[in-house]
Design an enzyme around this catalytic site. Structure first.
Site, mmCIF file in Angstrom:
data_model
loop_
_atom_site.group_PDB
_atom_site.id
_atom_site.type_symbol
_atom_site.label_atom_id
_atom_site.label_comp_id
_atom_site.label_asym_id
_atom_site.label_seq_id
_atom_site.Cartn_x
_atom_site.Cartn_y
_atom_site.Cartn_z
ATOM 1 N N ARG A 1 11.031 4.045 3.612
ATOM 2 C CA ARG A 1 10.676 3.066 4.660
ATOM 3 C C ARG A 1 11.935 2.303 5.044
ATOM 4 O O ARG A 1 12.720 1.915 4.161
ATOM 5 C CB ARG A 1 9.615 2.095 4.167
ATOM 6 N N LYS B 1 25.585 -3.404 -0.197
ATOM 7 C CA LYS B 1 27.069 -3.326 -0.253
ATOM 8 C C LYS B 1 27.606 -2.524 0.922
ATOM 9 O O LYS B 1 28.796 -2.256 1.009
ATOM 10 C CB LYS B 1 27.511 -2.645 -1.554
ATOM 11 N N ARG C 1 0.799 -1.225 0.000
ATOM 12 C CA ARG C 1 0.000 0.000 0.000
ATOM 13 C C ARG C 1 0.835 1.281 0.000
ATOM 14 O O ARG C 1 0.588 2.188 -0.794
ATOM 15 C CB ARG C 1 -0.901 0.069 1.245
ATOM 16 N N THR C 2 1.779 1.381 0.917
ATOM 17 C CA THR C 2 2.449 2.664 1.092
ATOM 18 C C THR C 2 3.248 3.016 -0.158
ATOM 19 O O THR C 2 3.128 4.112 -0.710
ATOM 20 C CB THR C 2 3.354 2.632 2.338
ATOM 21 N N HIS D 1 4.501 5.690 11.663
ATOM 22 C CA HIS D 1 4.074 5.535 10.258
ATOM 23 C C HIS D 1 3.150 6.722 9.971
ATOM 24 O O HIS D 1 1.928 6.569 9.845
ATOM 25 C CB HIS D 1 3.364 4.202 10.080
HETATM 26 N N1 CP Z 1 -0.475 -0.028 5.746
HETATM 27 C C1 CP Z 1 0.752 -0.286 5.249
HETATM 28 O O1 CP Z 1 1.743 0.320 5.659
HETATM 29 O O2 CP Z 1 0.782 -1.277 4.309
HETATM 30 P P1 CP Z 1 2.071 -1.731 3.500
HETATM 31 O O3 CP Z 1 3.023 -2.364 4.502
HETATM 32 O O4 CP Z 1 1.579 -2.693 2.475
HETATM 33 O O5 CP Z 1 2.702 -0.502 2.921
#
Ligand code: CP
Length: 303
Positions: free
Chosen positions: A101, A80, A51-52, A129
């Site tokens: 991320r 590396k 999703r993100t 998040h």
């Molecule tokens: N909600 C969320 O962070 O989903 P993903 O891990 O798929 O990005």
């Protein structure tokens, strides 16, 4: 230049503006189709995501911009030994904005210090998040008309679930929020969060039984047990199916209670619940695109 590293980086007034923009985008998509012409988003994902990452990519493409990036550390030069600081210095010359991320808590903050472009924390370990929180707040506002004066139950892995930590941080600034934390003892919400709630006189209770609190809830925020953060597989297996929301449990809830979930789902919501009009988690994922479009425009100062 501005980054988004924590949900607290925006004031309530700034969040209202962002959500107004996201709503306008939802209702007038064509108006924004070229808003980011010539701009590039880098998605630097050192951890898995559906999703993100894809909603960020969709957001930039729907704004007329372009996207580059990597979706796992193994296909980047992190494998590396390259540091996040060096990577972002290089990416600053390739893109106009970066969503990152990382499994290490604080990594996007380290990147932001060295970056020449806005950095968005797209999830750092078990910490925060913030763009999921923006998604959650926009969903609540869009589906109920306001944010405030409700009881929210947060259920599942409250220890490792970064979406929960971010959402609590954001909600403490709104009026009349009552928290009910529903988890097994081993997956309780961290003490630093309950200490903060106590310091601000914000009401909360901690329970292990979901059924008994269901009738009180205006929102039920379900979460998956975060397998990737456990130190041993035995504990994960013991706890993974502790809560399973099914149609029988849904009968205990208010007729207008909404079920949210950041997704991905494993077993914690039975698929039969998807048909219940109170199941809002797939709509929530869609709101993630609009709010990320609004965020990109805001951080690039294009609105
Ligand atoms: N909600 C969320 O962070 O989903 P993903 O891990 O798929 O990005």
């Amino acid at each position: 230049m501005r980054h988004l590293l924590s949900p607290m980086d925006f004031t309530i007034e700034e969040l209202d503006k962002l959500f107004d923009l996201a709503t306008d985008i939802e209702q007038n998509k064509a108006k924004y189709a070229h808003a980011c012409d010539g701009k590039i988003l880098a998605t630097c994902f050192y951890e898995p995501s559906t999703r993100t990452r894809l909603s960020f990519e969709s957001a930039m493409l729907r704004l007329g911009g372009q996207v580059l990036g990597f979706s796992d550390a193994g296909s980047s030069s992190a494998s590396k030994g390259e540091s996040v600081s060096d990577t972002i210095k290089v990416i600053s010359g390739y893109a106009d904005i970066c969503a990152m991320r990382h499994p290490k808590e604080g990594a996007p903050m380290v990147a932001a210090e060295k970056s020449d472009i806005p950095v968005i924390n797209a999830g750092d370990g078990g910490h925060q998040h913030p763009t999921q929180t923006l998604t959650d707040l926009l969903t609540i506002r869009s589906l109920t008309g306001t944010i405030g004066n409700f009881t929210i139950g947060l259920c599942g892995d409250l220890k490792f679930g970064r979406t929960v930590h971010s959402l609590i941080h954001a909600l403490v600034r709104y009026e009349g929020i009552n928290f009910i934390f529903i988890s097994p003892q081993e997956l309780r919400v961290p003490d630093y969060i309950t200490e903060e709630l106590k310091a601000h006189n914000i009401p909360y209770e901690e329970v292990t039984n979901l059924e008994t609190v269901m009738p009180q809830l205006d929102f039920l925020y379900m979460t998956r047990v975060q397998r990737e953060r456990f130190f041993n597989e035995e504990d994960y297996i013991r706890l993974k199916d502790f809560y399973i929301l099914d149609t029988t449990k849904m009968e205990l809830a208010k007729p207008n209670m909404l079920v949210l979930h950041p997704l991905p789902r494993v077993n914690e919501i039975s698929v039969e619940v998807d048909k219940d009009p109170r199941a809002a988690y797939f709509k929530q994922a869609q709101y993630g695109v609009y709010v990320r479009m609004a965020l990109i425009l805001t951080l690039l100062e294009l609105v």
